[in-house]
Enzyme design. Sequence first.
Site, mmCIF file in Angstrom:
data_model
loop_
_atom_site.group_PDB
_atom_site.id
_atom_site.type_symbol
_atom_site.label_atom_id
_atom_site.label_comp_id
_atom_site.label_asym_id
_atom_site.label_seq_id
_atom_site.Cartn_x
_atom_site.Cartn_y
_atom_site.Cartn_z
ATOM 1 N N GLU A 1 0.974 -0.931 0.240
ATOM 2 C CA GLU A 1 0.202 0.210 -0.232
ATOM 3 C C GLU A 1 0.947 1.196 0.333
ATOM 4 O O GLU A 1 2.397 1.113 0.666
ATOM 5 C CB GLU A 1 -0.992 -0.005 1.733
ATOM 6 C CG GLU A 1 -1.808 -0.839 1.137
ATOM 7 C CD GLU A 1 -3.111 -1.425 2.116
ATOM 8 O OE1 GLU A 1 -2.495 -0.610 2.853
ATOM 9 O OE2 GLU A 1 -4.078 -1.796 2.331
ATOM 10 N N HIS B 1 -9.051 10.276 3.992
ATOM 11 C CA HIS B 1 -8.584 9.485 2.805
ATOM 12 C C HIS B 1 -8.264 9.776 1.259
ATOM 13 O O HIS B 1 -9.601 10.337 1.243
ATOM 14 C CB HIS B 1 -9.433 7.894 3.442
ATOM 15 C CG HIS B 1 -8.690 6.737 2.508
ATOM 16 N ND1 HIS B 1 -9.011 6.332 0.824
ATOM 17 C CD2 HIS B 1 -8.084 5.498 3.522
ATOM 18 C CE1 HIS B 1 -8.017 5.980 0.911
ATOM 19 N NE2 HIS B 1 -8.365 5.407 1.687
ATOM 20 N N ARG C 1 -0.812 9.325 1.909
ATOM 21 C CA ARG C 1 -2.312 9.418 2.102
ATOM 22 C C ARG C 1 -2.391 11.425 1.326
ATOM 23 O O ARG C 1 -3.297 11.771 1.264
ATOM 24 C CB ARG C 1 -2.960 9.263 3.029
ATOM 25 C CG ARG C 1 -2.973 8.030 2.897
ATOM 26 C CD ARG C 1 -4.145 7.304 3.784
ATOM 27 N NE ARG C 1 -4.078 5.585 3.976
ATOM 28 C CZ ARG C 1 -4.601 5.009 4.884
ATOM 29 N NH1 ARG C 1 -5.967 5.381 5.725
ATOM 30 N NH2 ARG C 1 -4.962 4.038 4.192
ATOM 31 N N HIS D 1 -10.845 10.569 7.702
ATOM 32 C CA HIS D 1 -10.550 8.782 7.088
ATOM 33 C C HIS D 1 -10.525 9.022 8.794
ATOM 34 O O HIS D 1 -11.228 8.390 9.060
ATOM 35 C CB HIS D 1 -9.862 8.446 6.309
ATOM 36 C CG HIS D 1 -9.600 7.080 6.753
ATOM 37 N ND1 HIS D 1 -10.512 6.061 6.415
ATOM 38 C CD2 HIS D 1 -8.780 5.962 5.890
ATOM 39 C CE1 HIS D 1 -9.862 4.696 6.592
ATOM 40 N NE2 HIS D 1 -9.196 5.081 6.688
ATOM 41 N N ARG E 1 -0.411 9.446 8.986
ATOM 42 C CA ARG E 1 -0.222 7.987 8.965
ATOM 43 C C ARG E 1 -0.155 6.714 8.618
ATOM 44 O O ARG E 1 -0.631 6.668 7.502
ATOM 45 C CB ARG E 1 -2.627 7.765 9.437
ATOM 46 C CG ARG E 1 -1.926 5.702 9.878
ATOM 47 C CD ARG E 1 -3.245 5.291 11.079
ATOM 48 N NE ARG E 1 -4.403 5.271 9.748
ATOM 49 C CZ ARG E 1 -4.868 4.636 9.100
ATOM 50 N NH1 ARG E 1 -4.702 3.274 8.688
ATOM 51 N NH2 ARG E 1 -6.318 4.996 7.956
#
Length: 430
Positions: free
Chosen positions: A113, A227, A269, A330, A365
């Site tokens: 990811e 997000h 992100r 998010h 994050r």
Amino acid sequence: MENKYVDVLVVGSGVAGLYCALNLRQDLDVMVVSKDKIDCTNTSLAQGGISVARGLDDVPFFTEDTLKAGKYENDIHAVNVLTNESIENVDYLVSLGLDVDKDEDGNWDYTKEGAHCINRIIHTQDNTGENVEKTLVKNAFRRKNIRILEDTFLVDIIERNDKCIGAILLKNKEQINVFAKFVVLACGGIGGLYKNSTSQRILRGDGLAVALRHKIELKDINYIQIHPTAFYDESGDERRFLISESVRGEGGKLYNINGERFVDELQPRDVVSEAIFNEMKKTNTPYVYLDISFLNEEYLKNRFSTIYNKCLEKGTDITKEPIKVSPAQHYFMGGIKVDLSSETSMKNLYAVGETACTGIHGANRLASNSLLEGLVFSKRAAQNINESIDEFNLTKVDIDEIYTSREEIEEENGLIVVNAIKDKGGVIDD
């Protein structure tokens, strides 16, 4: 008004709350309370997976990826705990019954990811969180020492002499005063305060409001993660449906409405979200396209079954056409400040999961570190309680306050949290 007495009260039934309860000694009387049904949590919504070091050699690289994504504003000691203890906690979760996807050789099928340098995300198709929740719920119901109360709202903690001695709860408009040697707040984030969020609507910063009332230390409450890819739903559903980071991890591409790529999809992100916002502004369009349709149809239906079915319900076949997406709130990187054992600034009060701020996320994050944080630091809380609880006796006092209206308290909580976040420069889309 009813009084109850337990050794440990855990407020919240997501990964952090239930995993904490399961790591507490089985000779302790534990109560877990859930604001709604036990599985109405953000854990159940998590799609992508759980980050885990691929071995001891990967720990430094995992650490660096976490720090880099967090713009090096992370607490390095907390990050080291997270990465070094990732393997043992994921192994234990699997031993509790989590069925991780395997490759052709029968090994864990790691995916990649955004901002991870290698494939280190374990998963169960694209509904990892749902399976984690089911696994933990099943184990919690098997434990004779764990009592579970659903549809139970946290009104406030009970404080005496700078020590937490319990909490006041509301269930069916009836007040329950629970006295406990230790209280663990695991009551989730703040997404329910946003019009535009992927979170459960019930998560409105209740733990944060409690902390603000009692002058418990907070940390980084202005750090709120957006997000990049939530389904753009023209019908205006309350909660935005998440299109997992793993779609981009498996090769999904982002295009503007003119069919032009505009960003490296595997950047952190915040970078991808900003690029999408800029593209939406440039093209005067409230969405961009995320395309994964070039992959094998059967593979997509299996690997992303949840996303495939949900998008199909909303009129998009991801095997044949791109998905309309736009950013949404998010995750809450800030929260109640805790140490490496998840202890807050108030004696006998712990905070874990999205309610807490361990410092591991810094300013942003790293993908799939949320479930892992819930595992690692809730276990540490449980271990700390296990070692020290025999030193404490229950404190019982008379409670004079009478509460009946959850709605009024929730509204007040929301205002307290929104104002605190705005005071620190955080953004709320109210």
